[in-house]
Design a protein around this motif. Structure first.
Motif, mmCIF file in Angstrom:
data_model
loop_
_atom_site.group_PDB
_atom_site.id
_atom_site.type_symbol
_atom_site.label_atom_id
_atom_site.label_comp_id
_atom_site.label_asym_id
_atom_site.label_seq_id
_atom_site.Cartn_x
_atom_site.Cartn_y
_atom_site.Cartn_z
ATOM 1 N N UNK A 289 7.794 -1.707 -2.006
ATOM 2 C CA UNK A 289 6.424 -1.227 -2.188
ATOM 3 C C UNK A 289 5.902 -1.630 -3.561
ATOM 4 N N UNK A 290 4.655 -2.129 -3.613
ATOM 5 C CA UNK A 290 4.052 -2.457 -4.904
ATOM 6 C C UNK A 290 4.047 -1.244 -5.829
ATOM 7 N N UNK A 291 3.752 -0.076 -5.269
ATOM 8 C CA UNK A 291 3.699 1.137 -6.098
ATOM 9 C C UNK A 291 5.049 1.426 -6.725
ATOM 10 N N UNK A 292 6.110 1.391 -5.913
ATOM 11 C CA UNK A 292 7.445 1.707 -6.425
ATOM 12 C C UNK A 292 7.921 0.640 -7.400
ATOM 13 N N UNK A 293 7.792 -0.627 -7.024
ATOM 14 C CA UNK A 293 8.256 -1.695 -7.905
ATOM 15 C C UNK A 293 7.490 -1.702 -9.227
ATOM 16 N N UNK A 294 6.174 -1.493 -9.158
ATOM 17 C CA UNK A 294 5.385 -1.433 -10.383
ATOM 18 C C UNK A 294 5.793 -0.267 -11.262
ATOM 19 N N UNK A 295 6.036 0.882 -10.640
ATOM 20 C CA UNK A 295 6.454 2.060 -11.406
ATOM 21 C C UNK A 295 7.812 1.834 -12.069
ATOM 22 N N UNK A 296 8.759 1.244 -11.329
ATOM 23 C CA UNK A 296 10.096 1.035 -11.886
ATOM 24 C C UNK A 296 10.051 0.011 -13.019
ATOM 25 N N UNK A 297 9.210 -1.019 -12.875
ATOM 26 C CA UNK A 297 9.073 -1.988 -13.957
ATOM 27 C C UNK A 297 8.634 -1.271 -15.233
ATOM 28 N N UNK B 130 3.469 7.682 3.542
ATOM 29 C CA UNK B 130 4.129 8.607 2.601
ATOM 30 C C UNK B 130 3.757 8.271 1.168
ATOM 31 N N UNK B 131 4.119 9.157 0.249
ATOM 32 C CA UNK B 131 3.714 8.994 -1.153
ATOM 33 C C UNK B 131 4.130 7.650 -1.731
ATOM 34 N N UNK B 132 5.323 7.169 -1.369
ATOM 35 C CA UNK B 132 5.819 5.933 -1.967
ATOM 36 C C UNK B 132 5.199 4.693 -1.336
ATOM 37 N N UNK B 133 4.509 4.859 -0.220
ATOM 38 C CA UNK B 133 3.911 3.705 0.452
ATOM 39 C C UNK B 133 2.498 4.039 0.924
ATOM 40 N N UNK B 134 1.762 4.750 0.075
ATOM 41 C CA UNK B 134 0.413 5.204 0.420
ATOM 42 C C UNK B 134 -0.534 4.017 0.554
ATOM 43 N N UNK B 135 -1.374 4.035 1.564
ATOM 44 C CA UNK B 135 -2.374 3.000 1.790
ATOM 45 C C UNK B 135 -3.763 3.631 1.775
ATOM 46 N N UNK C 67 17.467 2.995 -7.018
ATOM 47 C CA UNK C 67 18.293 4.031 -6.396
ATOM 48 C C UNK C 67 17.367 4.969 -5.639
ATOM 49 N N UNK C 68 17.485 5.003 -4.328
ATOM 50 C CA UNK C 68 16.580 5.830 -3.525
ATOM 51 C C UNK C 68 17.289 6.342 -2.283
ATOM 52 N N UNK C 69 16.664 7.305 -1.638
ATOM 53 C CA UNK C 69 17.210 7.877 -0.425
ATOM 54 C C UNK C 69 17.199 6.873 0.724
ATOM 55 N N UNK C 70 18.094 7.082 1.667
ATOM 56 C CA UNK C 70 18.244 6.171 2.800
ATOM 57 C C UNK C 70 16.947 6.036 3.596
ATOM 58 N N UNK C 71 16.277 7.156 3.853
ATOM 59 C CA UNK C 71 15.050 7.107 4.647
ATOM 60 C C UNK C 71 13.949 6.348 3.928
ATOM 61 N N UNK C 72 13.816 6.569 2.623
ATOM 62 C CA UNK C 72 12.788 5.877 1.848
ATOM 63 C C UNK C 72 13.027 4.370 1.887
ATOM 64 N N UNK C 73 14.288 3.955 1.748
ATOM 65 C CA UNK C 73 14.588 2.516 1.793
ATOM 66 C C UNK C 73 14.279 1.944 3.178
ATOM 67 N N UNK C 74 14.643 2.686 4.209
ATOM 68 C CA UNK C 74 14.356 2.217 5.570
ATOM 69 C C UNK C 74 12.850 2.136 5.816
ATOM 70 N N UNK C 75 12.081 2.987 5.147
ATOM 71 C CA UNK C 75 10.621 2.970 5.290
ATOM 72 C C UNK C 75 9.971 1.850 4.481
ATOM 73 N N UNK C 76 10.772 1.113 3.714
ATOM 74 C CA UNK C 76 10.242 -0.025 2.963
ATOM 75 C C UNK C 76 9.840 0.275 1.535
ATOM 76 N N UNK C 77 10.224 1.464 1.016
ATOM 77 C CA UNK C 77 9.816 1.830 -0.339
ATOM 78 C C UNK C 77 10.377 0.878 -1.382
ATOM 79 N N UNK C 78 11.528 0.266 -1.105
ATOM 80 C CA UNK C 78 12.152 -0.625 -2.089
ATOM 81 C C UNK C 78 11.328 -1.884 -2.336
#
Length: 223
Positions: free
Chosen positions: A110-118, A182-187, A97-108
């Motif tokens: 992202x290794x960081x986001x997926x790893x954190x949610x797991x 951005x924080x959810x897709x930091x490189x 569950x995330x904001x529209x902009x974050x999803x459009x930016x590819x956060x859904x």
């Protein structure tokens, strides 16, 4: 906190989670970009510790490796990449569950986001169902990685350290030279150098992962 939608509850139960408090599981799947009061970060903190203890216990029980080799495998098996791999295997992405902009930016994805949610789902499982049930589920989800070769080969940073020492060189120097996104897709871009040998750069979604990739590339080029 509002309830889960039916598809998400069904997916969780099909994956092996036992759901009672829907608000807790919604929290485990909620990204900070929604602006909701509760997101997955606290549960991720808890799940990370449950995962680490479970994997450490498995490695202790199964095999006679020394502390160094167990630590090497543990680090690989609980890494953000390993957690993201498990997340993709069970299909977490559509249920975050995330904001529209974050999803459009590819956060859904992202290794960081997926790893954190797991990890946050493991934290929720621990609170709802206890350690034994969560440990059994982790062993099931991580079965292929545990029985495979994940973490069995020497870590690239260790290999580079030993190579430098064996060739009478100074220890490798790691430097973060760039951070983007951005924080959810930091490189992170890291440069590793060995005095009077050379240097290479590598980019990854975490500082440690970038250092590991840089060490690997250095050994491929100069080792």
């Amino acid at each position: 906190m509002s309830a889960l939608n039916g598809d998400t509850r069904g997916w969780l139960e099909q994956t092996g989670f036992t759901v009672r408090d829907e608000g807790l599981w919604r929290e485990a799947l909620t990204h900070g970009s929604t602006g909701e009061a509760r997101d997955y970060q606290r549960l991720e903190f808890l799940g990370d510790r449950v995962l680490g203890l479970t994997i450490a216990h498995y490695l202790f029980e199964n095999g006679r490796s020394d502390e160094g080799r167990m630590a090497q495998r543990l680090n690989a098996l609980v890494s953000k990449q390993a957690c993201a791999d498990r997340a993709r295997e069970i299909g977490i992405s559509p249920h975050v569950i995330m904001g529209k902009q974050a999803r459009e930016d590819g956060a859904h994805d992202s290794d960081n986001v997926l790893g954190d949610v797991m990890e946050s789902l493991l934290g929720a499982s621990f609170l709802e169902n206890g350690f034994d049930a969560t440990q059994a589920l982790i062993r099931q989800l991580w079965d292929g990685a545990l029985k495979g070769k994940t973490g069995q080969s020497k870590h690239p940073k260790s290999a580079l350290q030993e190579w430098a020492a064996g060739n009478d060189r100074r220890p490798p120097d790691y430097e973060v030279v760039d951070i983007q996104g951005p924080d959810h897709a930091r490189k992170f871009t890291v440069r590793v150098s060995v005095h009077k040998v050379g240097e290479v750069e590598a980019t990854a979604s975490g500082k440690r992962d970038a250092e590991t990739e840089a060490a690997k590339l250095f050994m491929e080029k100069f080792g």
